[in-house]
Design a protein around this motif. Structure first.
Motif, PDB file in Angstrom:
ATOM      1  N   MET A   1       0.854  -1.190   0.000  1.00  0.00           N
ATOM      2  CA  MET A   1       0.000   0.000   0.000  1.00  0.00           C
ATOM      3  C   MET A   1       0.892   1.242   0.000  1.00  0.00           C
ATOM      4  SD  MET A   1      -2.718   1.246   2.914  1.00  0.00           S
ATOM      5  CE  MET A   1      -3.316  -0.425   3.114  1.00  0.00           C
ATOM      6  N   THR A   2       0.715   2.101  -1.013  1.00  0.00           N
ATOM      7  CA  THR A   2       1.538   3.309  -1.108  1.00  0.00           C
ATOM      8  C   THR A   2       0.655   4.545  -1.010  1.00  0.00           C
ATOM      9  OG1 THR A   2       1.387   3.533  -3.501  1.00  0.00           O
ATOM     10  CG2 THR A   2       3.108   2.064  -2.647  1.00  0.00           C
ATOM     11  N   LEU A   3       1.320   5.676  -0.777  1.00  0.00           N
ATOM     12  CA  LEU A   3       0.589   6.937  -0.676  1.00  0.00           C
ATOM     13  C   LEU A   3      -0.099   7.275  -1.998  1.00  0.00           C
ATOM     14  CD1 LEU A   3      -0.109   9.364   1.088  1.00  0.00           C
ATOM     15  CD2 LEU A   3       2.017  10.436   0.316  1.00  0.00           C
ATOM     16  N   ASN A   4       0.562   7.053  -3.122  1.00  0.00           N
ATOM     17  CA  ASN A   4      -0.049   7.342  -4.414  1.00  0.00           C
ATOM     18  C   ASN A   4      -1.287   6.478  -4.654  1.00  0.00           C
ATOM     19  OD1 ASN A   4       1.758   9.355  -5.103  1.00  0.00           O
ATOM     20  ND2 ASN A   4       3.148   7.978  -6.203  1.00  0.00           N
ATOM     21  N   GLN A   5      -1.218   5.221  -4.221  1.00  0.00           N
ATOM     22  CA  GLN A   5      -2.385   4.352  -4.367  1.00  0.00           C
ATOM     23  C   GLN A   5      -3.552   4.859  -3.522  1.00  0.00           C
ATOM     24  OE1 GLN A   5      -0.753   0.572  -3.204  1.00  0.00           O
ATOM     25  NE2 GLN A   5       0.509   0.388  -5.066  1.00  0.00           N
ATOM     26  N   LEU A   6      -3.264   5.254  -2.293  1.00  0.00           N
ATOM     27  CA  LEU A   6      -4.318   5.782  -1.421  1.00  0.00           C
ATOM     28  C   LEU A   6      -4.887   7.092  -1.958  1.00  0.00           C
ATOM     29  CD1 LEU A   6      -2.809   5.074   2.111  1.00  0.00           C
ATOM     30  CD2 LEU A   6      -4.794   3.966   1.064  1.00  0.00           C
ATOM     31  N   ARG A   7      -4.024   7.935  -2.520  1.00  0.00           N
ATOM     32  CA  ARG A   7      -4.491   9.202  -3.090  1.00  0.00           C
ATOM     33  C   ARG A   7      -5.452   8.933  -4.251  1.00  0.00           C
ATOM     34  NH1 ARG A   7      -2.204  14.033  -2.308  1.00  0.00           N
ATOM     35  NH2 ARG A   7      -0.234  13.068  -1.648  1.00  0.00           N
ATOM     36  N   ALA A   8      -5.098   7.972  -5.119  1.00  0.00           N
ATOM     37  CA  ALA A   8      -5.963   7.630  -6.248  1.00  0.00           C
ATOM     38  C   ALA A   8      -7.297   7.070  -5.756  1.00  0.00           C
ATOM     39  CB  ALA A   8      -5.262   6.634  -7.163  1.00  0.00           C
ATOM     40  N   PHE A   9      -7.237   6.169  -4.778  1.00  0.00           N
ATOM     41  CA  PHE A   9      -8.469   5.580  -4.268  1.00  0.00           C
ATOM     42  C   PHE A   9      -9.352   6.636  -3.600  1.00  0.00           C
ATOM     43  CE2 PHE A   9     -10.916   3.831  -0.742  1.00  0.00           C
ATOM     44  CZ  PHE A   9     -11.740   2.953  -1.438  1.00  0.00           C
ATOM     45  N   ALA A  10      -8.747   7.534  -2.822  1.00  0.00           N
ATOM     46  CA  ALA A  10      -9.527   8.571  -2.145  1.00  0.00           C
ATOM     47  C   ALA A  10     -10.277   9.432  -3.147  1.00  0.00           C
ATOM     48  CB  ALA A  10      -8.607   9.431  -1.282  1.00  0.00           C
ATOM     49  N   LEU A  11      -9.650   9.753  -4.276  1.00  0.00           N
ATOM     50  CA  LEU A  11     -10.316  10.546  -5.301  1.00  0.00           C
ATOM     51  C   LEU A  11     -11.431   9.757  -5.987  1.00  0.00           C
ATOM     52  CD1 LEU A  11      -7.340  12.495  -6.891  1.00  0.00           C
ATOM     53  CD2 LEU A  11      -9.372  13.499  -5.842  1.00  0.00           C
ATOM     54  N   VAL A  12     -11.175   8.491  -6.269  1.00  0.00           N
ATOM     55  CA  VAL A  12     -12.221   7.660  -6.875  1.00  0.00           C
ATOM     56  C   VAL A  12     -13.422   7.570  -5.943  1.00  0.00           C
ATOM     57  CG1 VAL A  12     -12.817   5.315  -7.598  1.00  0.00           C
ATOM     58  CG2 VAL A  12     -10.654   6.339  -8.333  1.00  0.00           C
ATOM     59  N   ALA A  13     -13.166   7.360  -4.670  1.00  0.00           N
ATOM     60  CA  ALA A  13     -14.251   7.248  -3.699  1.00  0.00           C
ATOM     61  C   ALA A  13     -15.041   8.554  -3.607  1.00  0.00           C
ATOM     62  CB  ALA A  13     -13.685   6.872  -2.332  1.00  0.00           C
ATOM     63  N   ARG A  14     -14.356   9.692  -3.689  1.00  0.00           N
ATOM     64  CA  ARG A  14     -15.038  10.984  -3.552  1.00  0.00           C
ATOM     65  C   ARG A  14     -15.746  11.394  -4.827  1.00  0.00           C
ATOM     66  NH1 ARG A  14     -12.910  16.236  -4.052  1.00  0.00           N
ATOM     67  NH2 ARG A  14     -10.772  15.453  -4.015  1.00  0.00           N
ATOM     68  N   LEU A  15     -15.135  11.121  -5.993  1.00  0.00           N
ATOM     69  CA  LEU A  15     -15.685  11.579  -7.264  1.00  0.00           C
ATOM     70  C   LEU A  15     -16.578  10.537  -7.937  1.00  0.00           C
ATOM     71  CD1 LEU A  15     -12.476  13.299  -8.702  1.00  0.00           C
ATOM     72  CD2 LEU A  15     -14.374  14.392  -7.481  1.00  0.00           C
ATOM     73  N   GLY A  16     -16.422   9.276  -7.542  1.00  0.00           N
ATOM     74  CA  GLY A  16     -17.249   8.219  -8.126  1.00  0.00           C
ATOM     75  C   GLY A  16     -16.889   7.860  -9.540  1.00  0.00           C
ATOM     76  N   SER A  17     -15.673   8.172  -9.973  1.00  0.00           N
ATOM     77  CA  SER A  17     -15.286   7.923 -11.360  1.00  0.00           C
ATOM     78  C   SER A  17     -13.781   7.800 -11.465  1.00  0.00           C
ATOM     79  CB  SER A  17     -15.774   9.077 -12.251  1.00  0.00           C
ATOM     80  OG  SER A  17     -15.142   9.061 -13.510  1.00  0.00           O
ATOM     81  N   LEU A  18     -13.306   6.755 -12.166  1.00  0.00           N
ATOM     82  CA  LEU A  18     -11.883   6.622 -12.436  1.00  0.00           C
ATOM     83  C   LEU A  18     -11.398   7.726 -13.352  1.00  0.00           C
ATOM     84  CD1 LEU A  18     -12.550   3.690 -11.329  1.00  0.00           C
ATOM     85  CD2 LEU A  18     -10.687   2.902 -12.821  1.00  0.00           C
ATOM     86  N   ARG A  19     -12.230   8.072 -14.341  1.00  0.00           N
ATOM     87  CA  ARG A  19     -11.840   9.100 -15.305  1.00  0.00           C
ATOM     88  C   ARG A  19     -11.662  10.447 -14.606  1.00  0.00           C
ATOM     89  NH1 ARG A  19     -15.398   9.541 -20.592  1.00  0.00           N
ATOM     90  NH2 ARG A  19     -14.408   7.501 -20.814  1.00  0.00           N
ATOM     91  N   ALA A  20     -12.592  10.802 -13.713  1.00  0.00           N
ATOM     92  CA  ALA A  20     -12.497  12.082 -13.003  1.00  0.00           C
ATOM     93  C   ALA A  20     -11.270  12.104 -12.096  1.00  0.00           C
ATOM     94  CB  ALA A  20     -13.764  12.331 -12.195  1.00  0.00           C
ATOM     95  N   ALA A  21     -11.006  10.980 -11.425  1.00  0.00           N
ATOM     96  CA  ALA A  21      -9.833  10.915 -10.560  1.00  0.00           C
ATOM     97  C   ALA A  21      -8.553  11.066 -11.369  1.00  0.00           C
ATOM     98  CB  ALA A  21      -9.834   9.594  -9.789  1.00  0.00           C
ATOM     99  N   GLN A  69      -8.412   9.493   2.884  1.00  0.00           N
ATOM    100  CA  GLN A  69      -8.252  10.936   2.743  1.00  0.00           C
ATOM    101  C   GLN A  69      -7.509  11.518   3.938  1.00  0.00           C
ATOM    102  OE1 GLN A  69      -9.058  12.822  -0.089  1.00  0.00           O
ATOM    103  NE2 GLN A  69      -7.676  14.145   1.093  1.00  0.00           N
ATOM    104  N   GLU A  70      -7.776  10.986   5.132  1.00  0.00           N
ATOM    105  CA  GLU A  70      -7.067  11.458   6.326  1.00  0.00           C
ATOM    106  C   GLU A  70      -5.577  11.193   6.212  1.00  0.00           C
ATOM    107  OE1 GLU A  70      -7.030  10.720  11.180  1.00  0.00           O
ATOM    108  OE2 GLU A  70      -8.521   9.726   9.906  1.00  0.00           O
ATOM    109  N   ILE A  71      -5.212  10.008   5.736  1.00  0.00           N
ATOM    110  CA  ILE A  71      -3.801   9.657   5.583  1.00  0.00           C
ATOM    111  C   ILE A  71      -3.135  10.550   4.553  1.00  0.00           C
ATOM    112  CG2 ILE A  71      -2.215   7.842   4.810  1.00  0.00           C
ATOM    113  CD1 ILE A  71      -4.265   5.806   5.929  1.00  0.00           C
ATOM    114  N   VAL A  72      -3.820  10.775   3.417  1.00  0.00           N
ATOM    115  CA  VAL A  72      -3.276  11.625   2.360  1.00  0.00           C
ATOM    116  C   VAL A  72      -3.118  13.062   2.860  1.00  0.00           C
ATOM    117  CG1 VAL A  72      -3.779  12.640   0.112  1.00  0.00           C
ATOM    118  CG2 VAL A  72      -4.126  10.184   0.480  1.00  0.00           C
ATOM    119  N   GLY A  73      -4.133  13.562   3.587  1.00  0.00           N
ATOM    120  CA  GLY A  73      -4.046  14.924   4.115  1.00  0.00           C
ATOM    121  C   GLY A  73      -2.918  15.094   5.101  1.00  0.00           C
ATOM    122  N   LEU A  74      -2.731  14.078   5.965  1.00  0.00           N
ATOM    123  CA  LEU A  74      -1.637  14.146   6.932  1.00  0.00           C
ATOM    124  C   LEU A  74      -0.283  14.124   6.226  1.00  0.00           C
ATOM    125  CD1 LEU A  74      -0.713  14.148   9.872  1.00  0.00           C
ATOM    126  CD2 LEU A  74      -0.883  11.649   9.859  1.00  0.00           C
ATOM    127  N   ALA A  75      -0.172  13.316   5.194  1.00  0.00           N
ATOM    128  CA  ALA A  75       1.082  13.261   4.445  1.00  0.00           C
ATOM    129  C   ALA A  75       1.387  14.598   3.787  1.00  0.00           C
ATOM    130  CB  ALA A  75       1.013  12.154   3.390  1.00  0.00           C
TER     131      ALA A  75
END
Length: 326
Positions: A1-21, A69-75
């Motif tokens: 699990m990497t920070l970039n992976q979590l950042r991508a997932f957090a955006l997908v979860a918030r935006l509901g779209s892989l394309r938007a993320a 998102q909390e982890i990404v924000g803290l980073a």
């Protein structure tokens, strides 16, 4: 699990779209899919599934979204603090003119440090006269000046931030306090004028008013009696020992209650202006510019005009270190 992976997932979860993320991250959609695939493998959960409206989170995906998102924000915060560590750890050096230092500096800096807690080195506040501010800033002795406007001609960026009024006050039992009609200036010369330790500060609206009212008309000069603070000066006025040019926002409650009287003197109230000054042309430090911007906000104005709370310093040359909120 990497920070970039979590950042991508957090955006997908918030935006509901892989394309938007992918668009937000500036990467390709397959790269986002690859990050999600790596997380699925690592966590043993599908995390997302296709739905009629796009993408829905699985139970495991919802659990991860609560923390990603909390982890990404803290980073991101850690990255910023590390990159600004040298600047943030340095003490912010503030020079203030006497009236501002006594009546507003503490409350303003309390509000500033609550709003901008990154200046972990603290803030030192020293009182000096407006005549010295320009040279002190130019010599890098201080980062920012608050209070009276410095003399014209200095290479400073000066931002006005608060208008104030000075009124001449006396005790209601004082002979001048019982006068209802306009007082002639000559009637004021026989009384001591109490002030703070700086007297009537140069380069202020008050000093200009005194010069125009008394010196220009050849009436003479009032007897100025500096005390250790304007608070002590007001105490002497309440005791009926003399008069004082006081800040209206400081004495308003006492005037309303009748324990002080505003004297009807020509060309008063005296309108003044407090300013925040730094070196110009980008030469000021980031903390100094941050404070200079903050003093113009409604939050700062409310803090400076609020009753009670810590205020500041009154004696020239004294220094107060303002402890910062963590």
């Amino acid at each position: 699990m990497t920070l970039n992976q979590l950042r991508a997932f957090a955006l997908v979860a918030r935006l509901g779209s892989l394309r938007a993320a992918a668009a937000v991250l500036g990467i390709s959609e397959p790269a986002v899919s690859s990050s999600l695939a790596a997380l699925r493998l690592d966590l043993g959960d599908a995390l997302v599934r296709r739905s009629g409206s796009g993408i829905a989170l699985t139970a495991g995906g919802r659990a991860l979204a609560d923390h990603a998102q909390e982890i990404v924000g803290l980073a991101d915060q850690v990255r910023w603090e590390v990159s600004h560590a040298a600047e943030s750890a340095a003490c912010l050096r503030v020079v203030a003119t006497a009236g501002f230092a006594e009546h507003a500096a503490g409350r303003l800096l309390d509000a500033f440090t609550r709003r901008v807690p990154v200046h972990s080195g603290g803030i030192d506040v020293v009182v000096e006269s407006a005549d010295d501010i320009g040279s002190l800033l130019q010599d890098h002795a201080y980062d920012v000046a608050l209070g009276s406007r410095p003399p014209q001609g200095t290479q400073l960026e000066v931002v006005p931030f608060l208008r104030y009024q000075r009124v001449l006050v006396a005790a209601p039992g004082h002979p001048l306090g019982q006068r209802k009609q306009s007082l002639p200036l000559a009637a004021l010369l026989g009384e001591p004028w109490f002030t703070g330790p700086a007297g009537v500060e140069e380069f202020t609206a008050e000093s200009s008013w005194l010069a125009a009212a008394f010196l220009a008309s050849a009436l003479g000069v009032p007897e100025i009696v500096p005390l250790s603070s304007e608070t002590d000066a007001l105490a002497a006025v309440r005791a009926g020992e003399g008069i004082m040019l006081a800040f209206m926002h400081i004495v308003r409650a006492e005037v309303t209650a009748g324990s002080l009287v505003v004297l009807p003197v020509p060309n008063t109230p005296i309108a003044g202006l407090w300013c925040a000054s730094t070196l110009d042309h980008g030469r000021a430090s980031t903390p100094a510019r941050t404070l200079q911007r903050f003093v113009t906000t409604a939050e700062a104005t409310a803090a400076m005009l609020a009753p009670g709370g810590s205020r500041g310093v009154a004696r020239r040359g004294s220094k107060v270190h303002v402890a910062l909120w963590s």
